[in-house]
Design a protein around this motif. Structure first.
Motif, short mmCIF file in Angstrom:
data_model
loop_
_atom_site.label_atom_id
_atom_site.label_comp_id
_atom_site.label_asym_id
_atom_site.label_seq_id
_atom_site.Cartn_x
_atom_site.Cartn_y
_atom_site.Cartn_z
N PRO A 244 0.70 -1.38 -0.06
CA PRO A 244 0.23 0.06 -0.06
C PRO A 244 0.76 1.14 -0.04
CG PRO A 244 -0.07 -0.85 2.37
CD PRO A 244 0.88 -1.85 1.28
N GLY A 245 2.02 1.15 -0.04
CA GLY A 245 3.06 2.21 -0.03
C GLY A 245 2.94 3.12 1.25
N LEU A 246 3.07 2.64 2.32
CA LEU A 246 3.06 3.33 3.69
C LEU A 246 4.53 3.59 4.10
CD1 LEU A 246 -0.23 1.89 5.24
CD2 LEU A 246 -0.07 4.06 3.93
N PHE A 247 4.84 4.50 4.26
CA PHE A 247 6.31 5.00 4.82
C PHE A 247 6.50 5.31 6.41
CE2 PHE A 247 5.92 5.23 0.39
CZ PHE A 247 7.13 4.47 -0.20
N LEU B 291 -7.57 3.32 -6.47
CA LEU B 291 -8.18 3.21 -4.81
C LEU B 291 -7.63 2.26 -4.18
CD1 LEU B 291 -11.63 4.62 -5.07
CD2 LEU B 291 -9.88 5.88 -4.40
N VAL B 292 -7.21 2.16 -3.14
CA VAL B 292 -6.52 1.25 -2.12
C VAL B 292 -7.56 1.22 -0.76
CG1 VAL B 292 -4.66 0.11 -1.01
CG2 VAL B 292 -4.50 1.38 -3.21
N SER B 293 -7.98 0.05 -0.46
CA SER B 293 -8.61 0.03 0.76
C SER B 293 -7.94 -0.47 1.98
CB SER B 293 -9.90 -0.74 0.69
OG SER B 293 -10.90 -0.11 -0.04
N SER B 294 -7.96 -0.16 3.06
CA SER B 294 -7.37 -0.81 4.21
C SER B 294 -8.36 -1.25 5.52
CB SER B 294 -6.06 0.12 4.66
OG SER B 294 -6.80 1.28 5.18
N PHE B 295 -7.92 -1.75 5.98
CA PHE B 295 -8.67 -2.25 7.15
C PHE B 295 -7.77 -2.71 8.24
CE2 PHE B 295 -11.01 -3.93 3.38
CZ PHE B 295 -12.23 -3.43 3.65
N VAL B 296 -8.05 -2.00 9.40
CA VAL B 296 -6.77 -2.06 10.63
C VAL B 296 -7.55 -2.26 11.78
CG1 VAL B 296 -5.14 -0.95 11.73
CG2 VAL B 296 -5.32 -0.55 9.45
N ARG C 224 1.05 13.18 -5.88
CA ARG C 224 -0.02 13.43 -5.47
C ARG C 224 -0.79 12.32 -4.93
NH1 ARG C 224 -2.67 14.31 -9.74
NH2 ARG C 224 -3.98 12.56 -9.60
N ARG C 225 -1.39 12.66 -3.44
CA ARG C 225 -1.91 11.52 -2.95
C ARG C 225 -3.15 11.96 -1.92
NH1 ARG C 225 1.74 6.61 -0.12
NH2 ARG C 225 -0.15 5.34 0.61
N ALA C 226 -3.96 11.36 -1.89
CA ALA C 226 -5.08 11.88 -1.25
C ALA C 226 -5.78 10.50 -0.46
CB ALA C 226 -6.08 12.50 -2.15
N ARG C 227 -6.03 10.73 0.75
CA ARG C 227 -6.93 9.46 1.55
C ARG C 227 -7.79 10.13 2.77
NH1 ARG C 227 -1.57 6.95 4.76
NH2 ARG C 227 -1.44 8.69 6.33
N GLY C 228 -8.64 9.01 2.89
CA GLY C 228 -9.40 9.37 3.99
C GLY C 228 -9.61 8.10 4.79
N ALA C 229 -9.69 8.45 6.09
CA ALA C 229 -10.07 7.27 7.21
C ALA C 229 -11.18 7.57 8.02
CB ALA C 229 -8.92 7.01 7.87
N LYS D 274 -7.39 0.42 24.62
CA LYS D 274 -8.36 0.44 23.54
C LYS D 274 -8.40 -0.39 22.59
CE LYS D 274 -5.24 3.49 20.54
NZ LYS D 274 -4.57 4.31 20.93
N LEU D 275 -9.43 -0.44 21.95
CA LEU D 275 -9.71 -1.33 20.65
C LEU D 275 -9.95 -0.40 19.64
CD1 LEU D 275 -10.03 -4.20 19.40
CD2 LEU D 275 -12.24 -4.17 20.28
N ARG D 276 -9.63 -0.71 18.38
CA ARG D 276 -10.06 0.58 17.36
C ARG D 276 -10.04 -0.35 15.89
NH1 ARG D 276 -6.04 5.24 17.11
NH2 ARG D 276 -7.70 5.98 18.69
N PHE D 277 -11.25 0.06 15.31
CA PHE D 277 -11.24 -0.56 13.99
C PHE D 277 -11.18 0.85 13.03
CE2 PHE D 277 -14.00 -1.45 10.35
CZ PHE D 277 -13.20 -2.77 9.88
N GLU D 278 -10.51 0.72 12.06
CA GLU D 278 -10.37 1.78 11.10
C GLU D 278 -10.40 1.41 9.55
OE1 GLU D 278 -6.83 4.19 12.11
OE2 GLU D 278 -6.44 4.45 10.01
N TYR D 279 -11.15 1.93 8.84
CA TYR D 279 -11.11 1.75 7.26
C TYR D 279 -10.63 2.87 6.67
CZ TYR D 279 -12.83 1.40 2.53
OH TYR D 279 -13.17 1.34 1.41
N GLY D 280 -9.73 2.76 5.65
CA GLY D 280 -9.07 3.76 4.96
C GLY D 280 -9.30 3.49 3.34
N LEU D 281 -9.16 4.90 2.84
CA LEU D 281 -9.26 4.56 1.29
C LEU D 281 -8.29 5.67 0.90
CD1 LEU D 281 -11.26 3.01 -0.64
CD2 LEU D 281 -12.54 5.45 -0.74
N ASP D 282 -7.36 5.16 -0.08
CA ASP D 282 -6.21 5.96 -0.58
C ASP D 282 -5.97 6.00 -2.01
OD1 ASP D 282 -3.55 6.78 -0.46
OD2 ASP D 282 -2.78 5.41 0.76
#
Lengths: 471, 344
Positions: A121-124, A451-456, A417-422, A434-442
């Motif tokens: 997913p190209g995360l740095f 578009l790349v989706s992420s589930f964390v 150029r990169r845009a994402r939301g979570a 804590k317990l977190r559920f996160e959905y992201g679109l990149d």
């Protein structure tokens, strides 16, 4: 009543009256007795003084409780008081000697399980939840205590496990003054630079599982932290106003915009800046260090709403040439609302926004054909977190970054150029977990603008000393 | 424009002048109220926490840093009550007087006989335990006395020229509180100091059985809050959190259960049922809760058992309008005594 017909106060008053009468008599006596020529004046005075002393002793004795005649009640009460206490209670709390002198210690584990719609997913970010599967994202140890009346020390090593390899890293280690005059504070060591708001936050305090895009682009996987010195000052104003200046080493993996040292892999696009090769140079002067300036101010808009804002700037030579400069500017805003009668901190709403710009003078690079130019980059995010119910929060973040100038920008993962939301939903069983559920679109240019989706799924566990929350 | 310039100039002036009274910041409104009793017009006191705010979950707002920057004294409850937010603001204030160990850092728990100190080996598996003991000692009216002593000493150190003034005000406050607690007749007959020591040692009941000046038991001279609560000694109550332990001990009440199964942990359905059974079985007339906790559990218990739910503030000013310690505790006693006297 134990031989005292009058209360002590009343008896004392009567004795004072007797004493005064005697004194009056003594003054008059010489006139009448002198005519009889019997005792001399000196004798009479001595006798009178003796009587006064005796009466004073008597009066004093009556005023002294130890020798006052004791009533039956007094004695009974004293007997009761002499008995061992029957009241529960441990007496004043006495911390153990070891707890006073040993550092306060806490251990925080951040654990992620992540899935992405694209293999890479190209995360740095150093604490980003990559690759797919499970990850010990961050195991943080905090040791802190006062060194002496003049300094405090904080040491924060972190461990992480990546592809079976356990890594140990010193994230922060700094001493800071406790008693500098003039509202000043000096900090020495290595710390997360006070540039903007997010950079100085540890991974477990983030509201989302990934670091904002601009931080790895402008600084490094963990943002910017390096050894150095910082002097900060609180202005004598009726509102909060803080200014700081720091000087830090600008090399290492976090000094991407400064004295970044490239690896030997020329095909790795993250090892150049906009197609400009990087020189491996030693520190020759202050220009080769990273200088940070920051001014932040806050005001309470009402009893329940607080606004905190700041502007930051960082300067230093970069590695594209011997004297090329980098300037990074940032602005941040944080607004928080929480009602007075909040239940264990809920409900609340917070809005955090940050933006940063980088102007990087890049020297011409004949090996790649990159011209002498200025690379302009921008990055920013805005996030809202709503503590909508006891121990539950829902949050949303938009995050954007882009660059201008340089070579093959759309293939450069740190300048495209990169845009994402979570969206994140977090449950806090207590303050310590804590317990977190996160959905992201990149969507990133270097990932073909698909578009790349992420589930964390993220879990946090904290043991040890109760850490104080920062605003 | 002139107004704008003058506003800006004023905001950049030092927050206080050099010749001002002792500048005190208290974390809690009750500590502020006690300090005002002792300090009178020779102090200025500001409280960081609002009267109906949860002091454990206060946000360390930057404005607190500005408030603490020039403070001469910082009064804290101690026993880790403020642990979640105090550190960043005392460090941020860059005021060496008010950091822990500084000349103006005043831990008001210093003279308190602390309850519920966890045994060795305690952990957070037992909830949000306070390692130094129960921090809610200000719910006991008499604990305001050692706190006033601590504050008076600190004020005298900060302003030695005013030491006599502070001492006289401390004595006057002590007398007023003792009179409100024990009643004037008993106070005159036995003396405040002795009464407080008897109460502290758990021997007050025995003392009240002794014959007084008239030959009748001292109990007949009893007045004030103690007389108001005396008919209810030995009764059981249920509290939401463990914040009324000191109050209960002082007035001989028994806290039969907490709605929280463990400190800081919200009740499960099972625990709620256990509390419901206890309320019904023990014929416990009311439960005490605090302003800043969930209402679902207490509403459920009220609906199922008919128990009356009393929302009691923990801090002076929490009722709204009352500004001094004696008035606040008087209202608490009236509320509790009233609820206990109501037909169950």
């Amino acid at each position: 009543m134990g031989g005292t017909a009058f209360p002590l106060k009343e008896r004392a008053r009567m004795d004072r009256f007797r004493l005064q009468s005697l004194a009056a008599g003594l003054l008059l006596a010489p006139l009448s007795r002198a005519q009889g020529q019997e005792p001399t004046v000196e004798e009479r005075l001595r006798a009178a003084e003796e009587r006064i002393r005796r009466l004073e002793r008597e009066l004093g004795a009556q005023r002294t409780p130890e020798t006052a005649p004791r009533s039956g009640l007094d004695e009974a009460l004293d007997r009761l008081l002499a008995k061992p206490s029957e009241a529960p209670g441990a007496g004043p709390a006495a911390p153990q000697a070891s707890s006073l002198l040993n550092p306060r210690i806490s251990v925080d584990l951040l654990f992620d399980a992540a899935a992405f719609s694209r293999e890479d997913p190209g995360l740095f970010g150093g604490h980003d939840p990559v690759p797919r599967g499970f990850k010990i994202t961050n195991l943080e140890f905090v040791f802190e205590n006062a060194v002496d009346p003049y300094f405090d020390l904080t040491v924060i090593p972190v461990m992480s496990v990546e592809e079976g390899e356990t890594g140990l890293e010193l994230e922060e280690a700094y001493g800071k003054t406790r008693a500098l005059p003039g509202n000043l504070r000096l900090l020495a060591g290595e710390w997360f630079t006070h540039f903007g708001r997010h950079n100085s936050m540890h991974a477990h305090a983030w509201e989302f599982s990934t670091i904002p895009l601009f931080l790895p682009r402008f600084f490094g996987p963990d943002g910017f932290r390096n050894p150095g010195l910082e002097l900060s000052w609180i202005a004598p104003t009726s509102f909060f106003l803080e200014g700081l200046a720091s000087l830090q080493q600008a090399d290492g993996e976090n000094g991407r915009s400064f004295s970044f040292e490239p690896t030997d892999d020329p095909t790795d696009p993250t090892q150049t800046l906009g197609g400009h090769s990087l020189l491996d140079e030693d520190v020759e002067g202050v220009r080769d260090l990273a200088t940070t300036l920051r001014l932040s101010a806050s005001t309470d808009l009402s009893e329940t709403t607080t606004l905190l804002g700041g502007v930051s700037a960082m300067f230093g030579d970069n590695a594209t040439g011997p004297h090329e400069r980098t300037a990074i500017y940032g602005a941040d805003l944080y607004l928080r609302w929480k009602p007075i009668e909040a239940r264990r901190g809920f409900p609340f709403v917070s809005w955090q926004t940050e933006a940063a710009w980088r102007d990087l003078e890049a020297a011409a690079d004949p090996s790649t054909g990159a011209p002498d130019e200025t690379l302009d980059d921008f990055g920013g995010y805005s996030q809202v977190v709503w503590g909508f119910f006891d121990r539950w929060t829902a949050g949303g973040r938009v995050d954007y970054a882009n660059g201008d100038g340089g070579l093959a920008r759309s293939d450069d993962p740190l300048r495209d150029r990169r845009a994402r939301g979570a969206l994140a939903l977090t449950w806090y069983p207590t303050e310590f977990s804590k317990l977190r559920f996160e959905y992201g679109l990149d969507r990133a240019a270097h990932l073909d603008d698909r578009l790349v989706s992420s589930f964390v799924l993220q879990l946090e566990f904290l043991i040890g000393t109760h850490a104080a929350h920062k605003f | 424009m002139k107004t704008l310039i003058s506003t800006l100039l004023v905001s950049f002036l030092p927050a206080t002048s050099a010749a001002s009274p002792v500048r005190v910041v208290a974390t809690l409104p009750s500590l502020k109220a006690i300090c005002e009793e002792v300090g009178g017009d020779r102090v200025t006191v500001e409280a960081l926490c609002a009267p109906r705010q949860d002091p454990h979950f206060l946000d360390p707002k930057p404005s607190f840093i500005a408030t603490l920057r020039d403070a001469d004294l910082l009064l804290v409850n101690g026993l880790d009550y403020e642990v979640g937010w105090l550190g960043p603001i005392t460090e941020g204030a860059r005021n060496p007087r008010i950091v822990r160990g500084g000349s103006g850092f005043v831990d008001c728990s210093a003279g308190i006989s602390v309850l519920e100190v966890p045994a060795a080996g305690a952990s957070r598996a037992e909830g949000d335990v306070h390692p130094f003991g129960n921090p809610h000692y200000l719910t006991d009216p008499l604990n305001a006395l050692p706190v006033a002593d601590t504050i008076a000493s600190a004020l005298a150190r900060a302003a030695p020229a005013e030491a006599r003034y502070f001492e006289e005000r401390r004595k006057a406050f002590r007398r007023r509180l003792e009179e409100a607690f024990f009643g004037p007749a008993l106070l005159a007959e036995v003396g405040g100091d002795r009464l407080v020591r008897l109460a502290e040692s758990g021997r007050l009941e025995e003392a009240l059985a002794l014959p007084g000046a008239t030959g009748k038991p001292l109990r007949e001279s009893l007045g004030g809050w103690l007389a108001r609560m005396a008919p209810h000694a030995g009764k059981s109550v249920v509290t939401y959190h463990r914040d009324w332990s000191y109050f209960a001990r002082r007035f001989g009440l028994t806290v039969a259960a907490n709605v929280e199964p463990k400190p800081g942990i919200e009740p499960s359905a099972k625990h709620r049922e256990e509390v419901r059974e206890l309320l019904e079985r023990g014929k416990i007339p009311f439960l005490v809760t605090r302003p800043f906790v969930e209402r679902r559990s207490t509403d459920y218990l009220k609906e199922k058992t008919g128990v009356s739910v009393l929302v009691l503030p923990l801090e002076v000013g929490g009722f709204g309008g009352e500004r001094d310690v004696v008035t606040f505790h008087g209202k608490v006693v009236e509320e509790v005594a009233g609820a206990l006297a109501a037909p169950g």
